[in-house]
Write a protein that holds these residues in place. Structure first.
Motif, PDB file in Angstrom:
ATOM      1  N   TYR A  65       0.800  -1.216   0.000  1.00  0.00           N
ATOM      2  CA  TYR A  65       0.000   0.000   0.000  1.00  0.00           C
ATOM      3  C   TYR A  65       0.838   1.274   0.000  1.00  0.00           C
ATOM      4  CZ  TYR A  65      -3.447  -3.501   1.271  1.00  0.00           C
ATOM      5  OH  TYR A  65      -4.232  -4.629   1.287  1.00  0.00           O
ATOM      6  N   PHE A  66       2.066   1.223   0.514  1.00  0.00           N
ATOM      7  CA  PHE A  66       2.904   2.427   0.550  1.00  0.00           C
ATOM      8  C   PHE A  66       3.718   2.616  -0.728  1.00  0.00           C
ATOM      9  CE2 PHE A  66       3.407   2.490   5.500  1.00  0.00           C
ATOM     10  CZ  PHE A  66       2.048   2.778   5.601  1.00  0.00           C
ATOM     11  N   ARG A  75      -4.172  -3.006  -7.674  1.00  0.00           N
ATOM     12  CA  ARG A  75      -5.110  -2.297  -6.806  1.00  0.00           C
ATOM     13  C   ARG A  75      -6.283  -3.191  -6.377  1.00  0.00           C
ATOM     14  NH1 ARG A  75      -6.468   3.244  -6.537  1.00  0.00           N
ATOM     15  NH2 ARG A  75      -5.093   3.583  -8.326  1.00  0.00           N
ATOM     16  N   THR A  76      -6.874  -3.883  -7.345  1.00  0.00           N
ATOM     17  CA  THR A  76      -8.039  -4.713  -7.038  1.00  0.00           C
ATOM     18  C   THR A  76      -7.693  -5.794  -6.019  1.00  0.00           C
ATOM     19  OG1 THR A  76      -8.947  -4.339  -9.257  1.00  0.00           O
ATOM     20  CG2 THR A  76      -9.792  -6.225  -8.018  1.00  0.00           C
ATOM     21  N   LEU A  77      -6.568  -6.462  -6.211  1.00  0.00           N
ATOM     22  CA  LEU A  77      -6.147  -7.501  -5.269  1.00  0.00           C
ATOM     23  C   LEU A  77      -5.915  -6.917  -3.883  1.00  0.00           C
ATOM     24  CD1 LEU A  77      -5.071 -10.452  -4.780  1.00  0.00           C
ATOM     25  CD2 LEU A  77      -2.806  -9.518  -5.286  1.00  0.00           C
ATOM     26  N   PHE A  78      -5.167  -5.814  -3.808  1.00  0.00           N
ATOM     27  CA  PHE A  78      -4.798  -5.244  -2.523  1.00  0.00           C
ATOM     28  C   PHE A  78      -5.991  -4.682  -1.765  1.00  0.00           C
ATOM     29  CE2 PHE A  78      -0.168  -4.241  -3.962  1.00  0.00           C
ATOM     30  CZ  PHE A  78       0.128  -5.601  -3.866  1.00  0.00           C
ATOM     31  N   LEU A  79      -7.031  -4.261  -2.477  1.00  0.00           N
ATOM     32  CA  LEU A  79      -8.221  -3.738  -1.811  1.00  0.00           C
ATOM     33  C   LEU A  79      -9.239  -4.824  -1.499  1.00  0.00           C
ATOM     34  CD1 LEU A  79      -8.786  -0.398  -3.766  1.00  0.00           C
ATOM     35  CD2 LEU A  79      -7.671  -0.734  -1.547  1.00  0.00           C
ATOM     36  N   THR A  80      -9.253  -5.872  -2.313  1.00  0.00           N
ATOM     37  CA  THR A  80     -10.234  -6.937  -2.122  1.00  0.00           C
ATOM     38  C   THR A  80      -9.879  -7.850  -0.953  1.00  0.00           C
ATOM     39  OG1 THR A  80     -10.769  -6.938  -4.476  1.00  0.00           O
ATOM     40  CG2 THR A  80     -11.382  -8.893  -3.221  1.00  0.00           C
ATOM     41  N   SER A 255      12.181  -3.902  -0.843  1.00  0.00           N
ATOM     42  CA  SER A 255      10.833  -3.386  -1.088  1.00  0.00           C
ATOM     43  C   SER A 255      10.605  -1.942  -0.707  1.00  0.00           C
ATOM     44  CB  SER A 255       9.822  -4.267  -0.338  1.00  0.00           C
ATOM     45  OG  SER A 255      10.001  -5.632  -0.643  1.00  0.00           O
ATOM     46  N   ARG A 256      11.651  -1.144  -0.630  1.00  0.00           N
ATOM     47  CA  ARG A 256      11.428   0.261  -0.324  1.00  0.00           C
ATOM     48  C   ARG A 256      10.820   0.982  -1.528  1.00  0.00           C
ATOM     49  NH1 ARG A 256      17.314   1.580   1.830  1.00  0.00           N
ATOM     50  NH2 ARG A 256      17.723  -0.373   0.743  1.00  0.00           N
ATOM     51  N   GLY A 260       6.985   8.739  -4.321  1.00  0.00           N
ATOM     52  CA  GLY A 260       5.862   9.031  -3.451  1.00  0.00           C
ATOM     53  C   GLY A 260       6.331   9.533  -2.097  1.00  0.00           C
ATOM     54  N   VAL A 261       5.367   9.861  -1.231  1.00  0.00           N
ATOM     55  CA  VAL A 261       5.682  10.456   0.061  1.00  0.00           C
ATOM     56  C   VAL A 261       6.475   9.506   0.948  1.00  0.00           C
ATOM     57  CG1 VAL A 261       3.474   9.714   1.065  1.00  0.00           C
ATOM     58  CG2 VAL A 261       4.720  11.663   2.066  1.00  0.00           C
ATOM     59  N   TRP A 262       6.144   8.215   0.891  1.00  0.00           N
ATOM     60  CA  TRP A 262       6.866   7.261   1.733  1.00  0.00           C
ATOM     61  C   TRP A 262       8.313   7.119   1.269  1.00  0.00           C
ATOM     62  CZ3 TRP A 262       4.747   6.043   6.162  1.00  0.00           C
ATOM     63  CH2 TRP A 262       3.356   6.125   6.289  1.00  0.00           C
TER      64      TRP A 262
END
Length: 344
Positions: A65-66, A75-80, A255-256, A260-262
């Motif tokens: 997610y970060f 997206r679909t997998l990570f939200l489902t 995995s860094r 993006g902000v992170w």
């Protein structure tokens, strides 16, 4: 041939291969009661459960997610998955709280076992060993985890559990005969693995040190934590340290987020920010557990003691799966996010 390190000999040695050996050394130095009773001092719980076990769950965020580059295509997998985990959790808890914890425990076990297999594959990736040898490696790494687990199921009266008492199915009395057969088969596999390694060395004059250290550390930590000792501290230390620290290390090195902000915060504050996020999220989660459900560590989560304890089954059926959602999502997502070879 060069050794198949994930990052470097020093990094892999300290953070992936050493933890089970270090944990075993610490356990051997502990007073006897911590190897044979259910006593768990607060400082041990904070160090092992809060700062390693719960914290390692949140490290997955930096690979999912970060990270916009990984999140958008899936997206679909990570939200489902979180929605499904919560829905199933509410359904299970509504039917029977015991079954909820049992399913979650076995899901966690599957995750822990598969992690060792994943590291085995990483440390075998440059080998061109015969197929029977690779198959034997797979059988041995699974046996190193499943044999102690089966022994646990066949041996009631252990002073530890995975989540709560009774979450594992266990026989009513010790099954000595079955355990003897399993032990003989396990020893035979280890001897066969050792003979295979001798043969490989004779033909190649080379030893895959990280793979062998991984197998040895897995076998030692799982056997000592479950079979050899019968203490909650010993089990937790050997279980959590050998799993959580290598997982966090693998996330850090592979995995860094790249943008993006992170990513910006990681570039500015590095490992301090990375570990700080894990600790803060772990503390908040466990504080909610303690304030709303367990009420076991008021000295650690003082401000959460102001929360009203939830005691009705109806509310618990909605609350407990929600509080355990980081864990259940972590266990399920982990089966998807490591299928490609890690970068770096």
């Amino acid at each position: 041939m060069t050794q198949p390190w994930i990052k470097s000999p020093r990094f892999d040695g300290l953070f992936i291969l050493l933890p089970p050996f270090a944990a075993l050394a610490v356990v051997l130095l502990l007073p006897e009661r911590f190897r044979s009773t259910d006593e768990m001092p607060v400082i041990a719980w904070v160090s092992l459960v809060l700062l390693i076990d719960v914290a390692h769950v949140y490290s997955t965020l930096f690979r999912t997610y970060f990270d916009p580059a990984r999140f958008r295509p899936r997206r679909t997998l990570f939200l489902t998955i979180p929605v499904l985990c919560y829905t199933v959790g509410v359904g299970l808890y509504s039917l029977d709280a015991g079954w909820f914890w049992r399913v979650l425990a076995y899901l966690a076990v599957f995750h822990f076992v598969r992690q060792q297999y994943g590291f085995l594959r990483l440390y075998s990736r440059t080998e061109n060993a015969p197929r029977p040898y690779r198959q034997l490696d797979t059988v041995v790494i699974y046996a190193a985890t499943l044999y102690p687990l089966l022994w646990w199921h066949l041996t009631p009266g252990r002073h530890f559990n995975w989540f709560v008492d009774g979450d594992f199915w266990q026989t009513a009395s010790p099954q000595t005969g079955i355990r003897t057969v399993l032990t003989a088969l396990y020893i035979g596999l280890l001897l066969l693995y050792a003979a295979k390694e001798v043969r490989l060395y004779q033909t190649r004059q080379w030893v895959n040190w990280p793979r062998n250290l991984l197998v040895a550390g897995t076998a030692l930590s799982w056997y000592a934590g479950i079979v050899l000792f019968n203490g909650d501290v010993a089990f937790t230390m050997l279980n959590v340290v050998a799993h959580g620290i290598p997982y966090i290390a693998l996330i850090w090195v592979t995995s860094r987020p790249s943008r993006g902000v992170w990513a910006s915060l990681l570039r500015s504050y590095g490992i301090v920010f990375f570990l700080g996020v894990l600790v803060v999220l772990a503390y908040l989660e466990e504080g909610l557990w303690d304030g709303l459900v367990w009420r076991e560590h008021p000295s650690v989560f003082g401000m959460f003691g102001q929360l009203p304890p939830v005691q009705t089954d109806t509310w618990l059926a909605w609350l407990v799966p929600l509080l355990s959602l980081p864990q259940s999502t972590h266990y399920v997502l982990d089966g998807f996010i490591w299928r490609n070879r890690p970068e770096g």
